[in-house]
Design an enzyme around this catalytic site. Structure first.
Site, PDB file in Angstrom:
ATOM      1  N   GLY A   1       0.779  -1.244   0.000  1.00  0.00           N
ATOM      2  CA  GLY A   1       0.000   0.000   0.000  1.00  0.00           C
ATOM      3  C   GLY A   1       0.807   1.288   0.000  1.00  0.00           C
ATOM      4  O   GLY A   1       0.312   2.321   0.437  1.00  0.00           O
ATOM      5  N   SER A   2       2.027   1.256  -0.543  1.00  0.00           N
ATOM      6  CA  SER A   2       2.817   2.496  -0.492  1.00  0.00           C
ATOM      7  C   SER A   2       2.281   3.547  -1.466  1.00  0.00           C
ATOM      8  O   SER A   2       2.300   4.743  -1.154  1.00  0.00           O
ATOM      9  CB  SER A   2       4.303   2.223  -0.737  1.00  0.00           C
ATOM     10  OG  SER A   2       4.542   1.855  -2.061  1.00  0.00           O
TER      11      SER A   2
ATOM     12  N   GLU B   1       7.320   5.999  -8.528  1.00  0.00           N
ATOM     13  CA  GLU B   1       5.881   5.716  -8.660  1.00  0.00           C
ATOM     14  C   GLU B   1       5.054   6.670  -7.812  1.00  0.00           C
ATOM     15  O   GLU B   1       4.009   7.159  -8.239  1.00  0.00           O
ATOM     16  CB  GLU B   1       5.571   4.272  -8.220  1.00  0.00           C
ATOM     17  CG  GLU B   1       6.010   3.219  -9.193  1.00  0.00           C
ATOM     18  CD  GLU B   1       5.549   1.830  -8.755  1.00  0.00           C
ATOM     19  OE1 GLU B   1       4.403   1.688  -8.309  1.00  0.00           O
ATOM     20  OE2 GLU B   1       6.357   0.893  -8.853  1.00  0.00           O
TER      21      GLU B   1
ATOM     22  N   ASP C   1      -2.375  -4.077 -18.465  1.00  0.00           N
ATOM     23  CA  ASP C   1      -1.348  -3.087 -18.822  1.00  0.00           C
ATOM     24  C   ASP C   1      -1.465  -2.521 -20.233  1.00  0.00           C
ATOM     25  O   ASP C   1      -0.464  -2.141 -20.832  1.00  0.00           O
ATOM     26  CB  ASP C   1       0.062  -3.699 -18.652  1.00  0.00           C
ATOM     27  CG  ASP C   1       0.277  -4.250 -17.257  1.00  0.00           C
ATOM     28  OD1 ASP C   1      -0.248  -3.649 -16.306  1.00  0.00           O
ATOM     29  OD2 ASP C   1       0.955  -5.270 -17.135  1.00  0.00           O
TER      30      ASP C   1
ATOM     31  N   ASN D   1      -4.216   2.856 -13.426  1.00  0.00           N
ATOM     32  CA  ASN D   1      -3.366   1.849 -12.789  1.00  0.00           C
ATOM     33  C   ASN D   1      -1.924   2.327 -12.883  1.00  0.00           C
ATOM     34  O   ASN D   1      -1.585   3.121 -13.760  1.00  0.00           O
ATOM     35  CB  ASN D   1      -3.501   0.503 -13.514  1.00  0.00           C
ATOM     36  CG  ASN D   1      -2.636  -0.577 -12.887  1.00  0.00           C
ATOM     37  OD1 ASN D   1      -2.586  -0.717 -11.662  1.00  0.00           O
ATOM     38  ND2 ASN D   1      -1.927  -1.339 -13.700  1.00  0.00           N
TER      39      ASN D   1
ATOM     40  N   HIS E   1       2.108   0.928 -13.187  1.00  0.00           N
ATOM     41  CA  HIS E   1       2.926  -0.246 -13.515  1.00  0.00           C
ATOM     42  C   HIS E   1       4.403   0.126 -13.347  1.00  0.00           C
ATOM     43  O   HIS E   1       4.807   1.210 -13.767  1.00  0.00           O
ATOM     44  CB  HIS E   1       2.642  -0.672 -14.968  1.00  0.00           C
ATOM     45  CG  HIS E   1       3.343  -1.927 -15.348  1.00  0.00           C
ATOM     46  ND1 HIS E   1       2.901  -3.175 -14.948  1.00  0.00           N
ATOM     47  CD2 HIS E   1       4.479  -2.140 -16.058  1.00  0.00           C
ATOM     48  CE1 HIS E   1       3.739  -4.097 -15.407  1.00  0.00           C
ATOM     49  NE2 HIS E   1       4.693  -3.490 -16.078  1.00  0.00           N
TER      50      HIS E   1
HETATM   51  C1  GRF Z   1       3.729  -1.187  -7.459  1.00  0.00           C
HETATM   52  O1  GRF Z   1       5.020  -1.500  -7.875  1.00  0.00           O
HETATM   53  C2  GRF Z   1       2.824  -0.955  -8.642  1.00  0.00           C
HETATM   54  O2  GRF Z   1       3.487  -0.437  -9.753  1.00  0.00           O
HETATM   55  C3  GRF Z   1       2.328  -2.337  -8.955  1.00  0.00           C
HETATM   56  O3  GRF Z   1       2.180  -2.964  -7.689  1.00  0.00           O
HETATM   57  C4  GRF Z   1       3.058  -2.357  -6.760  1.00  0.00           C
HETATM   58  C5  GRF Z   1       2.227  -1.918  -5.586  1.00  0.00           C
HETATM   59  O4  GRF Z   1       3.032  -1.416  -4.547  1.00  0.00           O
HETATM   60  N1  GRF Z   1       1.111  -2.293  -9.726  1.00  0.00           N
HETATM   61  P1  GRF Z   1       2.393  -0.708  -3.301  1.00  0.00           P
HETATM   62  O5  GRF Z   1       1.389  -1.692  -2.698  1.00  0.00           O
HETATM   63  O6  GRF Z   1       1.704   0.531  -3.769  1.00  0.00           O
HETATM   64  O7  GRF Z   1       3.508  -0.435  -2.372  1.00  0.00           O
END
Ligand code: GRF
Length: 186
Positions: free
Chosen positions: A14-15, A167, A138, A95, A97
């Site tokens: 959940g980061s 991200e 994707d 989403n 990725h």
């Molecule tokens: C991230 O690397 C995202 O790109 C992928 O899943 C991961 C989720 O990470 N879809 P987090 O749970 O948000 O830390």
């Protein structure tokens, strides 16, 4: 205020969710997280509960819709979203990725496998992609990408950490772009 629903995965880190929540809380995004959807209880849902954000468990998209989100953000969600939900949220579901799509995407391309593939292909750069959700993994239109270098001594783990940091910035910026495009349509 734009109403945002965040859909997280059963791994539950959940980061990205936390990055979006904090951007809403500190005013970087003119938005409010109206619910967090998750297949099961995880550290991510515990965080959401502590932040007094309603939680939808399991991943019931009908129950999510009761919160009337304007925008749905998938963050770590590994399942395919049912096609009627994709249709309901056309141009309103994003989403993220951990690679530069269209490279290194598709079924099975998640977690460390993505970064291992990037290194095996000898790529000099990687990054992340925020894209609209379609019925295929994707493949929706790309909204925003951010890039980083792949260093000579890079390992899948070091690349994963670098991309994850990117991200968090990319997702917040992409949401800001989406909100702006909605308030000032062309
Ligand atoms: C991230 O690397 C995202 O790109 C992928 O899943 C991961 C989720 O990470 N879809 P987090 O749970 O948000 O830390």
């Amino acid at each position: 205020m734009t109403r945002v629903a965040i859909v997280v995965g059963s791994k539950g880190r959940g980061s990205n969710m936390r990055a979006i929540v904090s951007a809403c809380q500190d005013g970087r995004l003119p938005a409010r997280v109206v619910c967090v959807v998750c297949p099961k209880e995880t550290p991510a849902t515990a965080f959401a509960a502590a932040a007094e954000i309603p939680i939808v468990i399991p991943d019931d998209f009908g129950a999510m819709s009761d919160y009337r989100p304007d925008l749905v953000c998938l963050a770590g969600y590994m399942r395919l979203v049912p096609h009627e939900i994709v249709a309901q949220y056309e141009d309103r579901m994003l989403n993220i990725h951990p690679a530069l799509l269209p490279k290194f995407g598709g079924k099975g391309m998640w977690g460390m496998a993505v970064h291992e593939a990037v290194l095996a292909a000898g790529e000099r750069e990687s990054g992340c992609t925020v894209h609209f959700v379609s019925e295929h993994y994707d493949e929706g239109n790309i909204l925003l990408q951010m890039k980083c270098n792949v260093d000579p001594a890079e390992t899948p783990e070091s690349l994963a950490a670098k991309v994850l940091k990117l991200e968090h910035e990319c997702y917040v910026q992409a949401i800001a772009m989406w909100i702006r495009s909605r308030s000032h349509p062309e």
